[in-house]
Write an enzyme that holds these catalytic residues in place. Structure first.
Site, mmCIF file in Angstrom:
data_model
loop_
_atom_site.group_PDB
_atom_site.id
_atom_site.type_symbol
_atom_site.label_atom_id
_atom_site.label_comp_id
_atom_site.label_asym_id
_atom_site.label_seq_id
_atom_site.Cartn_x
_atom_site.Cartn_y
_atom_site.Cartn_z
ATOM 1 C CG HIS B 244 -4.487 6.668 -32.597
ATOM 2 N ND1 HIS B 244 -5.630 6.641 -33.368
ATOM 3 C CD2 HIS B 244 -4.464 7.898 -32.024
ATOM 4 C CE1 HIS B 244 -6.250 7.812 -33.263
ATOM 5 N NE2 HIS B 244 -5.573 8.583 -32.448
ATOM 6 C CD GLU B 245 -2.035 8.911 -29.287
ATOM 7 O OE1 GLU B 245 -1.779 10.023 -29.786
ATOM 8 O OE2 GLU B 245 -3.188 8.596 -28.911
ATOM 9 C CG HIS B 248 -1.980 12.022 -33.502
ATOM 10 N ND1 HIS B 248 -2.808 12.827 -34.230
ATOM 11 C CD2 HIS B 248 -2.798 11.209 -32.778
ATOM 12 C CE1 HIS B 248 -4.085 12.527 -33.961
ATOM 13 N NE2 HIS B 248 -4.100 11.545 -33.085
#
Lengths: 475, 475
Positions: B244-245, B248
């Site tokens: 997920h990160e 980003h």
């Protein structure tokens, strides 16, 4: 925090921007700190007539001293120094990795130029080096330091030969080692943490991280950060770095937090700071008693140490032999490393030694002092972090720290005869409380030499240090 | 860096001073950024008549937008908000640990007051919440978000029931688990690092640390920092937080670094940001293909996973069931968690819901939406970090991210039919290069909805998201 992070966490490609951040923030802080209104505040406060050793008086004296130093520099110079010292540090990391002095040389040259410019802004009576030394050890003078180091060099060279002769006759030269053993970093972290906490380091107000070069820095009144480096073949490397940095950390944690950033809450000099680290590292940690106490716990955490014993471990960490690397040097030869650096940085600053001649000059003088050939610049003139960040004038404070720590330890033993027995049993609180009262809590109330005189009852000299070394290594 | 450090490293006792540091720096930055001379620069630059979508035009438009928002706030308000959000965050950490809402309640109340004050400074046409939402998703309006979420809530509740029924009939409800297995953090770190690098994350310009709550932050043009948290009983927890990160992080690393801090080099909205994280986490990572590719390496690093298989691991990470914790929610029920938070924070901000009534309101509405009783506030209204730092208006961007990510993935598959086969073989470069061109490199050149329209050829809606969920979980 930007500097701490640069040492511990910064991604490789982020270095350029970090140098710029450090430059901008240094410039802003300098402009704010030297604004006319600050001068007005100082004058107004000085007019109030605080007594010179009251908290207010000390805070004011230190604020004035720092203001007078800062105001002589331009914000441009401060910014540029921050930028180049960050860039220089990063270049030095690469130069050391690749064993290539030429990567670092241009930055070293620029840092010397900027340091000369700073020194000339500050002014000096004796020589240029004085102006830089003042930033680390207020009140110290180059000529005195030079004489002290020259005397010590003679004494310690002689002592080193005596100890070497004695070592050959005893077991001291054959320390414990086991080339097969492995000591996982995680277990080292646990052990280091437990010893640091036992010495009195408060982990609710501090932490230990990994970095290429162990250091201690303070980011706030309850935020003291130590670092160490790990070698999975020898757990004592990270341990003794931690014991050293814990000494610095205990000093920082013992300052009056309510005056953080002000004279009354600030360490007085790097020499006194180093006295704390050398005291805990060497006088407490580098002893048979230390290993008798910690041996059972070490054995639990490090099955690979099963072939050792408290005596063998003590011999391992007390071995005396000339070595290439300062931070791994034994206590007897340590100050010779400082002699070398002091002579060279003084010559570099004066322009007597050119940057490109540094490696050869290092290697020549090293062989004279230690009788060892330097195989490469990574284990020669590139080994230390200080010059990479423009820290000229810093090294002598290490030897002052050795002298001070011997004085303090002798005074503490005299005042508390049961101290050493307690230390051997793991009772560290008595020593810490003595240091808290004599050294930590006063902050910058007194000058370094006055603080030492008050703590020990005498003017600091080299005699206690030499006596300590003789007693420990020839006794 | 002060905030990143607060999450990853700050010693417990250092929190008070850190709040003060954040307050002072925020105040200084605000004063500098809103000074009259800055207004003068903007006017002068605007007079030059740059074309609106040129780099200069975009930089100027964004600088003006930020200036107009900032100049409406007083430096006192900015300072106070920074101070209270740091204190509030620290209080929330304790409240969550001790499962005691009353520790956090006063800070939540104060953060709501300050947020209302900010919103009123900024002004709004519809309702107060609009002014806060604008800070995270420029151009979005509360009424539209409310309608969108209400529609989604109906659709996804129905879908959740269908999937639950289907799961009972298939293996999907019985994922892999081994209560005896242990997955050491060090091995998880290696695996996460390898997958992140394979996705395209550049570790020379970024890093992964541990924190209580996974996040991604950018400290410079080549300094992107991710965090995750480790559970030694289940290595997929830290892995999916990393995936997920990384989403980003890839967005941040794909922005034009030479315009760092300016519109052309800045992410356009949190909704678009979240589309990247959800895309890599779910569309790429939460698939059978992902585990077929990574299974051999996982098995090398995790002997404890020997009882699993690619299919079992996929079932494990694709399991659908109502759960208490948002960050552990499956894709089907995820947006219901957002519905809950949006409703409550809107009511809190309007004063319709009192702070002390929050836990009861949370638990009541949670049971309506999920059919589960909330056992304690730590797994209820204290679970998320956002409110602890005053981030009201942030949550809806998660659902926008889900919608956008489905739109983008559908468009990418349509344009590059071989995409999914490539992903299953570990070829991630094709997707990354598509995203770089469509989403990352444009920065803030276009508004979020215009950027989406250009990338996908259509106006974003919920249909792609619902279609994706139906295809994946009922197909």
């Amino acid at each position: 925090l930007l500097s701490w992070d640069q040492e511990t966490n910064l991604p490789e490609a982020a270095g350029e921007y970090r140098a710029e951040q450090l430059a901008q923030l240094s410039g802003w802080a300098h402009r704010r700190g030297t604004a006319d209104e600050v001068r007005g505040w100082l004058e107004e406060a000085e007019a109030a007539g605080f007594s010179p050793h009251s908290v207010e008086g000390v805070n004011l004296r230190e604020a004035r001293r720092v203001f007078e130093r800062e105001v002589r520099l331009s914000s441009r110079l401060v910014e540029e120094f921050a930028r180049v010292s960050s860039q220089g540090h990063q270049a030095w990391v690469r130069a050391r990795q690749q064993n290539d002095f030429s990567i670092f040389a241009p930055f070293l040259g620029r840092l010397l130029e900027l340091s000369r410019e700073k020194a000339d802004c500050w002014g000096y009576e004796g020589e240029r080096y004085d102006a830089l030394l003042e930033g680390y050890e207020p009140g110290a003078r180059t000529a005195e330091v030079a004489k002290l180091l020259a005397d010590l060099a003679g004494e310690q060279s002689a002592l080193l030969k005596e100890v070497a002769t004695k070592s050959r006759e005893t077991e001291l030269a054959r320390p414990w080692s086991d080339p097969e053993a492995c000591f996982p970093q995680a277990a080292q972290e646990v052990f280091n943490h437990e010893v640091a906490a036992a010495f009195g380091f408060d982990f609710s107000a501090g932490r230990i991280d990994a970095s290429a070069h162990p250091f201690c820095t303070t980011l706030g009144p309850r935020d003291v950060r130590l670092t160490t480096r790990y070698d999975e073949r020898d757990f004592t490397n990270s341990l003794y770095s931690v014991l050293h940095e814990v000494g610095h950390g205990l000093y920082e944690q013992g300052l009056m937090g309510e005056y953080f950033g002000l004279g009354a809450g600030q360490a007085v000099s790097l020499g006194v700071h180093e006295s704390q680290s050398r005291l805990w590292e060497n006088k407490v940690g580098r002893t048979v008693g230390f290993w008798e106490h910690w041996w059972p716990r070490a054995l639990e955490l490090f099955p690979g140490a099963a072939g050792a014993s408290p005596e063998k471990l003590a011999r391992h960490v007390l071995r005396v032999r000339p070595s290439l690397i300062r931070v791994e040097a034994d206590e007897v030869s340590y100050d010779l490393h400082i002699v070398l650096r002091f002579e060279l940085e003084r010559a570099l600053l004066d322009g007597v030694l050119a940057v490109e001649d540094l490696p050869a000059a290092w290697n020549r003088r090293f062989e004279e002092l230690f009788g060892l050939r330097v195989p490469d610049d990574a284990s020669g003139c590139l080994q230390d972090i200080h010059w990479s960040m423009g820290g000229f004038g810093y090294f002598p404070t290490y030897t002052l720290g050795n002298l001070y720590s011997a004085e303090l330890f002798a005074a503490a033993r005299l005042e508390r005869p049961e101290l050493e027995d307690g230390l051997a049993k793991g009772n560290y609180a008595q020593l810490l409380s003595w240091l808290r009262g004599k050294i930590h809590r006063p902050g910058s109330t007194w000058t370094a030499s006055e603080l030492m005189r008050r703590a020990t009852g005498r003017v600091p000299s080299a005699s206690a240090h030499l006596e300590y070394l003789r007693g420990k290594y020839l006794g």
